[in-house]
Design a protein around this motif. Structure first.
Motif, short mmCIF file in Angstrom:
data_model
loop_
_atom_site.label_atom_id
_atom_site.label_comp_id
_atom_site.label_asym_id
_atom_site.label_seq_id
_atom_site.Cartn_x
_atom_site.Cartn_y
_atom_site.Cartn_z
N ALA A 155 0.84 -1.21 0.00
CA ALA A 155 0.00 0.00 0.00
C ALA A 155 0.87 1.26 0.00
O ALA A 155 0.62 2.21 -0.74
CB ALA A 155 -0.93 -0.01 1.22
N GLY A 156 1.91 1.25 0.82
CA GLY A 156 2.82 2.38 0.86
C GLY A 156 3.59 2.54 -0.44
O GLY A 156 3.84 3.67 -0.88
N PHE A 157 3.93 1.43 -1.06
CA PHE A 157 4.65 1.48 -2.34
C PHE A 157 3.82 2.19 -3.39
O PHE A 157 4.31 3.09 -4.09
CB PHE A 157 4.99 0.05 -2.78
N PHE A 158 2.57 1.80 -3.53
CA PHE A 158 1.73 2.42 -4.56
C PHE A 158 1.43 3.87 -4.23
O PHE A 158 1.34 4.71 -5.13
CB PHE A 158 0.44 1.62 -4.72
N ARG A 159 1.28 4.19 -2.98
CA ARG A 159 0.96 5.58 -2.62
C ARG A 159 2.17 6.49 -2.75
O ARG A 159 2.03 7.72 -2.64
CB ARG A 159 0.38 5.63 -1.21
N ALA A 160 3.34 5.94 -2.98
CA ALA A 160 4.53 6.76 -3.16
C ALA A 160 4.60 7.36 -4.56
O ALA A 160 5.39 8.28 -4.80
CB ALA A 160 5.79 5.91 -2.90
N LEU A 164 -2.24 -6.28 -8.25
CA LEU A 164 -1.37 -5.14 -8.58
C LEU A 164 -2.08 -4.19 -9.54
O LEU A 164 -1.99 -2.96 -9.39
CB LEU A 164 -0.07 -5.64 -9.21
N ALA A 165 -2.77 -4.75 -10.53
CA ALA A 165 -3.48 -3.90 -11.49
C ALA A 165 -4.58 -3.10 -10.79
O ALA A 165 -4.77 -1.91 -11.07
CB ALA A 165 -4.08 -4.76 -12.60
#
Length: 496
Positions: free
Chosen positions: A141-146, A209-210
Motif C-alpha cells: 500500500a505504501g509502495f503504490f501511494r509513493a 497489482l493492477a
C-alpha cells in the motif's frame, strides 16, 4: 557446417545449396522443420575484398541481417502456433475459437503453462493456488501511494513487479544459485515446486497489482482479493468494491465473462515484443519477477500494448460516421494512421477479431451503445470494402474491438495496457518456464550487429578539434524556466 560434407551432399532434399560468388565455393546447409541454422553461414568465408572494411569481418564468415526479426526464429517452442496467412491461432494445438467458447482463463492458463488441459483435480489445485496467492503484503500500500497522483498505471505496474521480486529470496537465482530453475529440466522436484510457486504468485497477484494501480489514482482504499469468485470476477471486485456494506457485491456476469474471454485472447501470441523481451531478460537467469517487469516495460510501448488505446483516440478524432470517407482518404495519402487494422503476423483477418466482435455486442447490450460505435462501424465497413486496404491485407485486428469494450466497461484509456498485462503474464511465464526447462540448458541471448560506424581513428586533443554540427550530430539546447532559469543567471559561490 563444412563444405559439401558427406552427410549433406549437394542435391539432398533436406538441405540448401549455397554458392558464394565471391569465391566460387559451394556450401550445403541442412534444412530442419523448414528452417536453416544461422550459425551454418559462419563457415562461408572469403578474403577481404577491396570494398570491405576490417569491421565487416569478411574473413570470419557471413552474418545474417534481419532488422526487426522479420524472419528469424529465436527459439523452438511447443506453446502457441500462428498461421498469419490462414488466420489461425492455437494454444498448444487447440484453436483459439474453441477455447474462447468453451474454456475459461485459468484453464487456458494451465494449458499454456503445462501443455495440456487439466483434469478436474489438477484444475482445482491450480485455481486454488493462483487465487490464494492474490493477497499482497501490507507494505505494498505504501509502495503504490509513493507514486505521483497522476502516474501512469503501467509505470506503477512495471515498477511493482520488480518490487515484488524483492520479497522472495528463494525465487532469485542470483541469491540461491544459477541452477535454481534449470535443474528442473532433470526432474528436480524442489526446483519444479519452487518454479510453480512463483508462477502462482505472479498470476495471482497480477489482478491485485493492477487493481491497486487503478484505485490509488482515485484515492480509494485497496481491496483484499475476495474468496469464491472467478479470476475475472475477483479482478472486477477489487476494482469496484467500495465499502463493507457491499459484502454481497458481485460483478455483472456478462462483464465477468467478457473480461474472461478477453483474457484468453490476450494470454499469449507467440514471439511478440514483450514475450521476446521476457525471454531475452530471462536468458541471463534473472528472477522471474524481473523478467516480467521487463515484459511490462516492453508492452508499455504504443506499438504494442497501446494499440487499442490508439484506436479509441483515432475514433474520437474522426468524430462521426460522416467524417470516415475523409479520414480514409487522408490515410491513403499517409497523412493519418489507421489504427486497429493489419498485423505484423496476420496477413488476413485476425481470428481473435471475430470472437471479440461477438463479445462486444454482448457487452453493449448491458452497458449501452458507446457513442463511438457508429463511427467504428462506419470505419470498419468502409475499410473492409476498400480495395486500397484489402489489397494491403489490412483487416481489423483484436485491438479494434477490445478498446471499445474496455471503454464501454468504464476503463480509462491509459488503463488499457494494464488490462493487456494481466492475462499476458501467463504467456510470458509459459515461455519463461519452457526456456528454464530446456534439456539443452539456457544460453544467454546475445544477438550480433553489423557495425557501420567510423573505422579506427586516433584521439584528438580538445583544442585541436573541429566542431561537428548538424541534426542529430550534437546535443540539443533545452530551454529552461523556473528555478533553473533563475539559478543560471545568478552568481553562485560554492563553499570549499
Amino acid at each position: 557446417m563444412g563444405q559439401n560434407t558427406p552427410a549433406q551432399k549437394i542435391g539432398d532434399v533436406n538441405s540448401l545449396t549455397v554458392t558464394d560468388n565471391r569465391t566460387g565455393k559451394q556450401y550445403t546447409v541442412p534444412i530442419s522443420r523448414n528452417s536453416i541454422p544461422a550459425t551454418a553461414f559462419k563457415a562461408i568465408k572469403a578474403p577481404k575484398g577491396p570494398k570491405d572494411r576490417d569491421e565487416d569481418e569478411t574473413e570470419k564468415g557471413l552474418r545474417i541481417s534481419d532488422k526487426g526479426f522479420l524472419n528469424t526464429a529465436v527459439i523452438e517452442s511447443r506453446i502457441t502456433y500462428i498461421d498469419g496467412d490462414a488466420g489461425v491461432l492455437r494454444y498448444r494445438g487447440y484453436p483459439i475459437e474453441q477455447l474462447a467458447e468453451q474454456s475459461n482463463f485459468l484453464e487456458s492458463a494451465y494449458l499454456l503453462i503445462y501443455g495440456s488441459l487439466p483434469s478436474k483435480t489438477q484444475y482445482s489445485t491450480f485455481e486454488n493456488e493462483v487465487l490464494l496467492h492474490g493477497v499482497m503484503h501490507a507494505d505494498a500500500a505504501g509502495f503504490f501511494r509513493a507514486f505521483r497522483y497522476d502516474a501512469h498505471p503501467m509505470a506503477m505496474l512495471t515498477s511493482a513487479y520488480a518490487y515484488l521480486g524483492s520479497y522472495y529470496r528463494e525465487a532469485n537465482p542470483s541469491l540461491e544459485g544459477q541452477a535454481l530453475y534449470t535443474k528442473g529440466a532433470k526432474g528436480d522436484e524442489a526446483a519444479l515446486r519452487n518454479m510453480d510457486k512463483q508462477i502462482y504468485r505472479i498470476i495471482g497477484k497480477a489482478t491485485t497489482l493492477a487493481a491497486m494501480a487503478y484505485r490509488v489514482r482515485q484515492g480509494r482504499e485497496f481491496v483484499t482479493p475476495p474468496t469464491g469468485l472467478s479470476y475475472a470476477a475477483s479482478f472486477l471486485y477489487q476494482l469496484d468494491h467500495l465499502s463493507p456494506s457491499d459484502a454481497n457485491y458481485r460483478p455483472h456476469p456478462v462483464l465477468e465473462r467478457a473480461l474472461d474471454i478477453l483474457f484468453i485472447l490476450h494470454a499469449d501470441h507467440e514471439m511478440n515484443a514483450s514475450s521476446t523481451t521476457v525471454l531475452q531478460t530471462g536468458s541471463s537467469l534473472v528472477d522471474p519477477y524481473s523478467a516480467v517487469a521487463a515484459g511490462c516495460a516492453s508492452l508499455y510501448g504504443p506499438l504494442h500494448g497501446g494499440a487499442n488505446e490508439a484506436v479509441i483516440r483515432m475514433l474520437i478524432s474522426i468524430g462521426s460516421p460522416d467524417n470516415v470517407p475523409a479520414f480514409l482518404a487522408a490515410v491513403k495519402k499517409r497523412e493519418k494512421v489507421l489504427s486497429g487494422f493489419g498485423h505484423r503476423v496476420y496477413k488476413t483477418s485476425d481470428p481473435r477479431s471475430f470472437i471479440i466482435r461477438k463479445v462486444a455486442d454482448e457487452v453493449f447490450a448491458v452497458t449501452g451503445k458507446d457513442e463511438l460505435l457508429d463511427t467504428a462501424m462506419a470505419l470498419h465497413d468502409a475499410a473492409i470494402k476498400d480495395e486500397y486496404f484489402v489489397s494491403r491485407k489490412l483487416a481489423p485486428n483484436v485491438d479494434f474491438w477490445s478498446g471499445l469494450i474496455y471503454r464501454a466497461m468504464g476503463f480509462p484509456l491509459d488503463f488499457f495496457p494494464v488490462l493487456f498485462v494481466v492475462p499476458r503474464v501467463v504467456g510470458w511465464l509459459a515461455h519463461w518456464r519452457q526456456m528454464m526447462l530446456s534439456p539443452d540448458g539456457v544460453k544467454i541471448w546475445r544477438p550480433r550487429q553489423i557495425y557501420v560506424g567510423a573505422e579506427k581513428r586516433d584521439y584528438v586533443p580538445v583544442d585541436a578539434r573541429e566542431p561537428v554540427d548538424g541534426p542529430m550530430m550534437s546535443p540539443s539546447v533545452v530551454p529552461h524556466s523556473g528555478v533553473t532559469k533563475r539559478r543560471n543567471i545568478s552568481e553562485i559561490k560554492s563553499k570549499l
